[in-house]
Scaffold this motif. Structure first.
Motif, PDB file in Angstrom:
ATOM      1  N   VAL A 182       0.797  -1.374   0.218  1.00  0.00           N
ATOM      2  CA  VAL A 182       0.064  -0.307  -0.267  1.00  0.00           C
ATOM      3  C   VAL A 182       1.076   1.194   0.173  1.00  0.00           C
ATOM      4  O   VAL A 182       0.707   2.364  -0.768  1.00  0.00           O
ATOM      5  CB  VAL A 182      -1.003   0.157   1.229  1.00  0.00           C
ATOM      6  CG1 VAL A 182      -1.535   1.075   1.813  1.00  0.00           C
ATOM      7  CG2 VAL A 182      -2.309  -1.272   1.045  1.00  0.00           C
ATOM      8  N   GLU A 183       1.769   1.169   1.055  1.00  0.00           N
ATOM      9  CA  GLU A 183       2.928   2.100   1.139  1.00  0.00           C
ATOM     10  C   GLU A 183       3.568   3.137   0.009  1.00  0.00           C
ATOM     11  O   GLU A 183       3.747   3.980  -0.760  1.00  0.00           O
ATOM     12  CB  GLU A 183       4.179   2.114   2.141  1.00  0.00           C
ATOM     13  CG  GLU A 183       3.566   2.527   3.295  1.00  0.00           C
ATOM     14  CD  GLU A 183       4.375   2.121   4.265  1.00  0.00           C
ATOM     15  OE1 GLU A 183       5.726   1.884   4.083  1.00  0.00           O
ATOM     16  OE2 GLU A 183       3.756   2.549   5.748  1.00  0.00           O
ATOM     17  N   CYS A 184       3.912   1.104  -1.353  1.00  0.00           N
ATOM     18  CA  CYS A 184       4.972   1.604  -1.922  1.00  0.00           C
ATOM     19  C   CYS A 184       3.944   2.642  -3.522  1.00  0.00           C
ATOM     20  O   CYS A 184       3.798   3.132  -4.233  1.00  0.00           O
ATOM     21  CB  CYS A 184       4.981  -0.035  -2.352  1.00  0.00           C
ATOM     22  SG  CYS A 184       5.816   0.520  -4.339  1.00  0.00           S
ATOM     23  N   LEU A 185       2.185   2.371  -3.711  1.00  0.00           N
ATOM     24  CA  LEU A 185       1.397   1.963  -4.620  1.00  0.00           C
ATOM     25  C   LEU A 185       0.910   3.987  -3.783  1.00  0.00           C
ATOM     26  O   LEU A 185       1.127   4.647  -4.821  1.00  0.00           O
ATOM     27  CB  LEU A 185      -0.048   1.322  -4.769  1.00  0.00           C
ATOM     28  CG  LEU A 185       0.224   0.401  -4.814  1.00  0.00           C
ATOM     29  CD1 LEU A 185      -1.323  -0.036  -4.890  1.00  0.00           C
ATOM     30  CD2 LEU A 185       0.819   0.362  -6.739  1.00  0.00           C
ATOM     31  N   GLN A 186       0.999   4.358  -2.805  1.00  0.00           N
ATOM     32  CA  GLN A 186       0.861   5.611  -2.457  1.00  0.00           C
ATOM     33  C   GLN A 186       2.302   6.582  -3.183  1.00  0.00           C
ATOM     34  O   GLN A 186       1.908   7.606  -3.254  1.00  0.00           O
ATOM     35  CB  GLN A 186       0.803   5.678  -0.908  1.00  0.00           C
ATOM     36  CG  GLN A 186      -0.576   4.817  -0.691  1.00  0.00           C
ATOM     37  CD  GLN A 186      -1.214   5.837   1.524  1.00  0.00           C
ATOM     38  OE1 GLN A 186       0.130   5.598   1.547  1.00  0.00           O
ATOM     39  NE2 GLN A 186      -1.756   4.954   1.442  1.00  0.00           N
ATOM     40  N   ARG A 187       3.781   6.011  -2.602  1.00  0.00           N
ATOM     41  CA  ARG A 187       4.291   7.005  -3.109  1.00  0.00           C
ATOM     42  C   ARG A 187       4.732   6.567  -4.659  1.00  0.00           C
ATOM     43  O   ARG A 187       4.787   7.828  -5.646  1.00  0.00           O
ATOM     44  CB  ARG A 187       5.559   6.480  -3.083  1.00  0.00           C
ATOM     45  CG  ARG A 187       5.626   6.311  -1.251  1.00  0.00           C
ATOM     46  CD  ARG A 187       7.232   6.090  -0.596  1.00  0.00           C
ATOM     47  NE  ARG A 187       8.027   4.132  -1.129  1.00  0.00           N
ATOM     48  CZ  ARG A 187       7.428   3.719  -0.141  1.00  0.00           C
ATOM     49  NH1 ARG A 187       7.697   4.240   0.997  1.00  0.00           N
ATOM     50  NH2 ARG A 187       8.372   2.084  -0.890  1.00  0.00           N
ATOM     51  N   GLN A 188       4.417   5.708  -5.102  1.00  0.00           N
ATOM     52  CA  GLN A 188       3.584   5.730  -6.283  1.00  0.00           C
ATOM     53  C   GLN A 188       2.693   6.845  -7.008  1.00  0.00           C
ATOM     54  O   GLN A 188       3.161   7.465  -8.333  1.00  0.00           O
ATOM     55  CB  GLN A 188       3.705   4.594  -7.299  1.00  0.00           C
ATOM     56  CG  GLN A 188       3.985   4.212  -8.367  1.00  0.00           C
ATOM     57  CD  GLN A 188       3.492   2.777  -9.356  1.00  0.00           C
ATOM     58  OE1 GLN A 188       3.630   1.728  -8.631  1.00  0.00           O
ATOM     59  NE2 GLN A 188       4.035   2.585 -10.366  1.00  0.00           N
ATOM     60  N   ASN A 189       1.990   6.482  -6.727  1.00  0.00           N
ATOM     61  CA  ASN A 189       0.904   7.874  -6.838  1.00  0.00           C
ATOM     62  C   ASN A 189       0.870   8.694  -7.095  1.00  0.00           C
ATOM     63  O   ASN A 189       0.913  10.529  -7.305  1.00  0.00           O
ATOM     64  CB  ASN A 189      -0.483   8.198  -6.204  1.00  0.00           C
ATOM     65  CG  ASN A 189      -1.041   5.834  -6.755  1.00  0.00           C
ATOM     66  OD1 ASN A 189      -1.261   5.886  -7.740  1.00  0.00           O
ATOM     67  ND2 ASN A 189      -2.110   5.971  -5.400  1.00  0.00           N
ATOM     68  N   GLU A 190       1.999   9.300  -6.050  1.00  0.00           N
ATOM     69  CA  GLU A 190       2.393  11.227  -5.584  1.00  0.00           C
ATOM     70  C   GLU A 190       3.563  11.211  -6.553  1.00  0.00           C
ATOM     71  O   GLU A 190       3.637  12.486  -7.025  1.00  0.00           O
ATOM     72  CB  GLU A 190       3.196  10.380  -4.286  1.00  0.00           C
ATOM     73  CG  GLU A 190       2.213  10.441  -3.042  1.00  0.00           C
ATOM     74  CD  GLU A 190       3.112  11.003  -1.697  1.00  0.00           C
ATOM     75  OE1 GLU A 190       4.367  10.474  -1.525  1.00  0.00           O
ATOM     76  OE2 GLU A 190       2.613  10.434  -0.692  1.00  0.00           O
TER      77      GLU A 190
END
Length: 242
Positions: free
Chosen positions: A110-118
């Motif tokens: 989830v954190e990886c996807l959030q960073r990718q979205n940012e």
């Protein structure tokens, strides 16, 4: 016959009295004294909280209790190292560890996807702002490559540079002074040094003009042979106001 019986009865009573007196003199029989065996109670050791085998789940006992506990299984464990090791091998403890590991992997995803979205959002926003800047100031689109290279070269790389960048404020007047007295003066001195060290000749090209306010201006360019690039170069040297 009756006298004989009476005598015999009296002798039996005397014998019983003698035996009773002897038993009374001896007193009650002594009880055998057995020493109670001491039971050793293992105390909790604080070194266990630093042990890599126990530190992730072990909880020290509460005041007045002798049993520690496992925060993963929510279960009491005896304060013995063998009991602690036995608990680590139990099915309940292994199942709790596997559930936590699965949750951590899911959290990392989830954190990886959030960073990718940012990152994607920041990239798209930057591209839009760059293109809007060119359109707003009616600049040629061919500047976008140079402008992007400049932006990447001055992009902040740490928190200190971010704070410094926030404190930079430029205006048209300050920009003019920086170009004239800063960047322009540096390149002027560099050109003069090149001409001094050059073994070949150079030419000076003056050009005078008058602006709308009837103020005369004189610009000076030089033409010389650049030995490093092996070509003829024309560069602006300086300009003067009358």
């Amino acid at each position: 016959m009756s006298g004989f019986n009476l005598t015999f009865f009296e002798e039996n009573e005397d014998a019983e009295e003698e035996s009773g007196s002897e038993s009374a003199d001896e007193g009650p029989p002594e009880k055998s004294q057995k020493t109670a065996k001491k039971v050793y109670v293992q105390q909790f050791r604080h070194q266990w909280l630093e042990d890599t085998e126990f530190k992730d789940w072990l909880v020290r006992p509460r005041p007045g209790e002798n049993a520690c506990s496992c925060k993963l299984c929510n279960k009491s464990v005896s304060c013995r190292k063998t009991a602690l090791r036995r608990h680590t091998q139990s099915a309940q403890h292994k199942r709790a560890l596997s559930e936590i590991a699965a949750g951590q992997r899911q959290g990392n995803l989830v954190e990886c996807l959030q960073r990718q979205n940012e990152i994607t959002t920041y990239k798209e926003t930057t591209e839009a702002r760059m293109c809007s800047f060119l359109a707003q100031h009616n600049l040629p689109l061919s500047l976008i490559n140079n402008l992007m290279s400049l932006f990447k070269s001055v992009a902040p790389k740490n928190g200190k540079e971010v704070e410094i960048l926030k404190g930079i404020h430029l205006s048209s007047t300050r920009c003019t002074n920086i170009i004239r007295q800063g960047v322009g003066l540096y390149f002027q001195m560099e050109l003069v040094e090149i001409l001094r060290k050059s073994k070949s000749y150079f030419s000076i090209i003056p050009d005078e003009t008058t602006d709308v306010s009837t103020e005369k201006q004189l610009g000076i360019c030089v033409v010389y042979f650049d030995e490093s690039d092996m070509k003829i170069v024309t560069r602006f040297l300086t300009w003067y106001l009358s």
